[in-house]
Design a protein around this motif. Sequence first.
Motif, PDB file in Angstrom:
ATOM      1  N   GLY A 117      -6.862   1.824   5.689  1.00 43.53           N
ATOM      2  CA  GLY A 117      -7.531   0.633   6.182  1.00 43.53           C
ATOM      3  C   GLY A 117      -7.603  -0.522   5.212  1.00 43.53           C
ATOM      4  O   GLY A 117      -8.123  -1.588   5.547  1.00 43.53           O
ATOM      5  N   GLY A 118      -7.108  -0.325   4.006  1.00 45.19           N
ATOM      6  CA  GLY A 118      -7.047  -1.405   3.053  1.00 45.19           C
ATOM      7  C   GLY A 118      -5.842  -2.282   3.331  1.00 45.19           C
ATOM      8  O   GLY A 118      -4.922  -1.874   4.048  1.00 45.19           O
ATOM      9  N   MET A 119      -5.850  -3.476   2.764  1.00 42.90           N
ATOM     10  CA  MET A 119      -4.749  -4.380   3.056  1.00 42.90           C
ATOM     11  C   MET A 119      -4.675  -5.525   2.055  1.00 42.90           C
ATOM     12  O   MET A 119      -5.683  -5.948   1.491  1.00 42.90           O
ATOM     13  N   ASP A 120      -3.472  -6.001   1.867  1.00 38.44           N
ATOM     14  CA  ASP A 120      -3.264  -7.178   1.055  1.00 38.44           C
ATOM     15  C   ASP A 120      -3.315  -8.439   1.908  1.00 38.44           C
ATOM     16  O   ASP A 120      -3.623  -9.518   1.415  1.00 38.44           O
ATOM     17  N   ALA A 121      -3.004  -8.278   3.210  1.00 37.66           N
ATOM     18  CA  ALA A 121      -3.023  -9.407   4.127  1.00 37.66           C
ATOM     19  C   ALA A 121      -3.213  -8.909   5.553  1.00 37.66           C
ATOM     20  O   ALA A 121      -2.851  -7.778   5.870  1.00 37.66           O
ATOM     21  N   TRP A 122      -3.796  -9.741   6.398  1.00 40.17           N
ATOM     22  CA  TRP A 122      -3.958  -9.415   7.794  1.00 40.17           C
ATOM     23  C   TRP A 122      -3.966 -10.693   8.614  1.00 40.17           C
ATOM     24  O   TRP A 122      -4.194 -11.777   8.097  1.00 40.17           O
ATOM     25  N   ALA A 164     -10.410  -3.842  22.384  1.00 36.22           N
ATOM     26  CA  ALA A 164     -10.746  -4.263  21.029  1.00 36.22           C
ATOM     27  C   ALA A 164      -9.866  -5.444  20.634  1.00 36.22           C
ATOM     28  O   ALA A 164      -8.916  -5.792  21.339  1.00 36.22           O
ATOM     29  N   VAL A 165     -10.195  -6.044  19.500  1.00 39.20           N
ATOM     30  CA  VAL A 165      -9.301  -7.007  18.891  1.00 39.20           C
ATOM     31  C   VAL A 165      -8.374  -6.230  17.962  1.00 39.20           C
ATOM     32  O   VAL A 165      -8.838  -5.464  17.111  1.00 39.20           O
ATOM     33  N   TYR A 166      -7.086  -6.420  18.128  1.00 42.00           N
ATOM     34  CA  TYR A 166      -6.099  -5.696  17.342  1.00 42.00           C
ATOM     35  C   TYR A 166      -5.527  -6.607  16.263  1.00 42.00           C
ATOM     36  O   TYR A 166      -5.122  -7.735  16.537  1.00 42.00           O
ATOM     37  N   TYR A 167      -5.479  -6.084  15.057  1.00 39.89           N
ATOM     38  CA  TYR A 167      -4.998  -6.827  13.910  1.00 39.89           C
ATOM     39  C   TYR A 167      -3.804  -6.128  13.280  1.00 39.89           C
ATOM     40  O   TYR A 167      -3.745  -4.907  13.229  1.00 39.89           O
ATOM     41  N   CYS A 168      -2.894  -6.917  12.778  1.00 38.82           N
ATOM     42  CA  CYS A 168      -1.783  -6.413  11.986  1.00 38.82           C
ATOM     43  C   CYS A 168      -2.137  -6.559  10.514  1.00 38.82           C
ATOM     44  O   CYS A 168      -2.715  -7.568  10.105  1.00 38.82           O
ATOM     45  N   ASN A 169      -1.818  -5.556   9.712  1.00 35.65           N
ATOM     46  CA  ASN A 169      -2.092  -5.633   8.288  1.00 35.65           C
ATOM     47  C   ASN A 169      -0.885  -5.179   7.475  1.00 35.65           C
ATOM     48  O   ASN A 169      -0.044  -4.420   7.955  1.00 35.65           O
ATOM     49  N   ALA A 170      -0.830  -5.653   6.248  1.00 39.14           N
ATOM     50  CA  ALA A 170       0.287  -5.352   5.368  1.00 39.14           C
ATOM     51  C   ALA A 170      -0.210  -5.087   3.959  1.00 39.14           C
ATOM     52  O   ALA A 170      -1.181  -5.695   3.504  1.00 39.14           O
ATOM     53  N   ASP A 171       0.459  -4.185   3.275  1.00 38.13           N
ATOM     54  CA  ASP A 171       0.130  -3.861   1.892  1.00 38.13           C
ATOM     55  C   ASP A 171       1.340  -3.225   1.233  1.00 38.13           C
ATOM     56  O   ASP A 171       2.119  -2.546   1.896  1.00 38.13           O
ATOM     57  N   PRO A 172       1.503  -3.419  -0.074  1.00 39.28           N
ATOM     58  CA  PRO A 172       2.641  -2.786  -0.757  1.00 39.28           C
ATOM     59  C   PRO A 172       2.635  -1.267  -0.681  1.00 39.28           C
ATOM     60  O   PRO A 172       3.692  -0.643  -0.763  1.00 39.28           O
ATOM     61  N   ARG A 173       1.450  -0.674  -0.528  1.00 34.48           N
ATOM     62  CA  ARG A 173       1.331   0.780  -0.502  1.00 34.48           C
ATOM     63  C   ARG A 173       1.036   1.285   0.901  1.00 34.48           C
ATOM     64  O   ARG A 173       0.090   0.851   1.550  1.00 34.48           O
ATOM     65  N   TYR A 174       1.850   2.221   1.334  1.00 32.19           N
ATOM     66  CA  TYR A 174       1.680   2.822   2.656  1.00 32.19           C
ATOM     67  C   TYR A 174       0.324   3.495   2.796  1.00 32.19           C
ATOM     68  O   TYR A 174      -0.356   3.327   3.817  1.00 32.19           O
ATOM     69  N   ILE A 175      -0.095   4.231   1.786  1.00 33.66           N
ATOM     70  CA  ILE A 175      -1.348   4.964   1.874  1.00 33.66           C
ATOM     71  C   ILE A 175      -2.532   4.015   2.006  1.00 33.66           C
ATOM     72  O   ILE A 175      -3.532   4.335   2.646  1.00 33.66           O
ATOM     73  N   THR A 176      -2.422   2.840   1.418  1.00 34.73           N
ATOM     74  CA  THR A 176      -3.490   1.851   1.529  1.00 34.73           C
ATOM     75  C   THR A 176      -3.627   1.356   2.967  1.00 34.73           C
ATOM     76  O   THR A 176      -4.739   1.183   3.466  1.00 34.73           O
ATOM     77  N   VAL A 177      -2.507   1.153   3.647  1.00 36.16           N
ATOM     78  CA  VAL A 177      -2.532   0.739   5.041  1.00 36.16           C
ATOM     79  C   VAL A 177      -3.151   1.830   5.911  1.00 36.16           C
ATOM     80  O   VAL A 177      -3.956   1.554   6.798  1.00 36.16           O
ATOM     81  N   VAL A 178      -2.785   3.070   5.657  1.00 35.32           N
ATOM     82  CA  VAL A 178      -3.341   4.192   6.412  1.00 35.32           C
ATOM     83  C   VAL A 178      -4.854   4.248   6.261  1.00 35.32           C
ATOM     84  O   VAL A 178      -5.581   4.504   7.231  1.00 35.32           O
ATOM     85  N   TRP A 217      -1.483  -1.383  12.096  1.00 43.54           N
ATOM     86  CA  TRP A 217      -2.372  -2.000  13.074  1.00 43.54           C
ATOM     87  C   TRP A 217      -3.747  -1.360  12.978  1.00 43.54           C
ATOM     88  O   TRP A 217      -3.858  -0.135  12.850  1.00 43.54           O
ATOM     89  N   PHE A 218      -4.777  -2.171  13.016  1.00 43.53           N
ATOM     90  CA  PHE A 218      -6.136  -1.656  13.125  1.00 43.53           C
ATOM     91  C   PHE A 218      -6.861  -2.442  14.204  1.00 43.53           C
ATOM     92  O   PHE A 218      -6.435  -3.523  14.596  1.00 43.53           O
ATOM     93  N   ARG A 219      -7.956  -1.876  14.688  1.00 43.43           N
ATOM     94  CA  ARG A 219      -8.697  -2.535  15.756  1.00 43.43           C
ATOM     95  C   ARG A 219     -10.184  -2.549  15.453  1.00 43.43           C
ATOM     96  O   ARG A 219     -10.698  -1.711  14.721  1.00 43.43           O
ATOM     97  N   GLN A 220     -10.857  -3.535  16.046  1.00 44.14           N
ATOM     98  CA  GLN A 220     -12.284  -3.713  15.870  1.00 44.14           C
ATOM     99  C   GLN A 220     -12.919  -4.016  17.218  1.00 44.14           C
ATOM    100  O   GLN A 220     -12.548  -4.982  17.876  1.00 44.14           O
ATOM    101  N   ALA A 221     -13.859  -3.193  17.624  1.00 39.88           N
ATOM    102  CA  ALA A 221     -14.599  -3.393  18.859  1.00 39.88           C
ATOM    103  C   ALA A 221     -16.075  -3.599  18.526  1.00 39.88           C
ATOM    104  O   ALA A 221     -16.565  -3.071  17.522  1.00 39.88           O
ATOM    105  N   PRO A 222     -16.808  -4.361  19.349  1.00 38.57           N
ATOM    106  CA  PRO A 222     -18.231  -4.597  19.084  1.00 38.57           C
ATOM    107  C   PRO A 222     -19.014  -3.299  18.953  1.00 38.57           C
ATOM    108  O   PRO A 222     -18.897  -2.403  19.787  1.00 38.57           O
ATOM    109  N   GLY A 223     -19.800  -3.197  17.885  1.00 37.70           N
ATOM    110  CA  GLY A 223     -20.622  -2.026  17.672  1.00 37.70           C
ATOM    111  C   GLY A 223     -19.890  -0.814  17.137  1.00 37.70           C
ATOM    112  O   GLY A 223     -20.500   0.251  16.973  1.00 37.70           O
ATOM    113  N   LYS A 224     -18.612  -0.936  16.862  1.00 35.93           N
ATOM    114  CA  LYS A 224     -17.834   0.179  16.349  1.00 35.93           C
ATOM    115  C   LYS A 224     -17.220  -0.160  14.987  1.00 35.93           C
ATOM    116  O   LYS A 224     -17.005  -1.328  14.668  1.00 35.93           O
TER     117      LYS A 224
END
Length: 123
Positions: A108-113, A92-106, A36-43
């Motif tokens: 902030g990278g992602m294959d899909a969201w 904030a707006v909360y997003y779910c993300n997925a990636d084959p690699r755990y470290i990539t998710v940590v 999960w990652f989040r995005q708030a205005p100005g942040k």
Amino acid sequence: QVQLVESGGGLVQAGGSLRLSCAASGRTYIGYALGWFRQAPGKERETVAAISWAGSSIYYADSVKGRFTISRDNAKNTVYLQMNSLKTEDTAVYYCNADPRYITVVRGGMDAWGKGTLVTVSS
């Protein structure tokens, strides 16, 4: 290959709780790390939590540690984020993300969201 749909957001007073859900579909989801990652205005975008396929590796941002809990139910292809003791800073707006690699998710990278779900914490 992977589609994600978040739900569970809403308006809550400070100190309250919410449980976010993210339903995934697609064969490629099998074996993926989720987060999960989040995005708030100005942040900047912030990774909130991540979990590996088997649940053996879990990450939490310092800002939510002790208050949020990430979990997954692979049989239901769903990842959850239990949010307790919510603060106005969690808005904030909360997003779910997925990636084959755990470290990539940590990181902030992602294959899909997904499209995100809005969480608003009032004082």
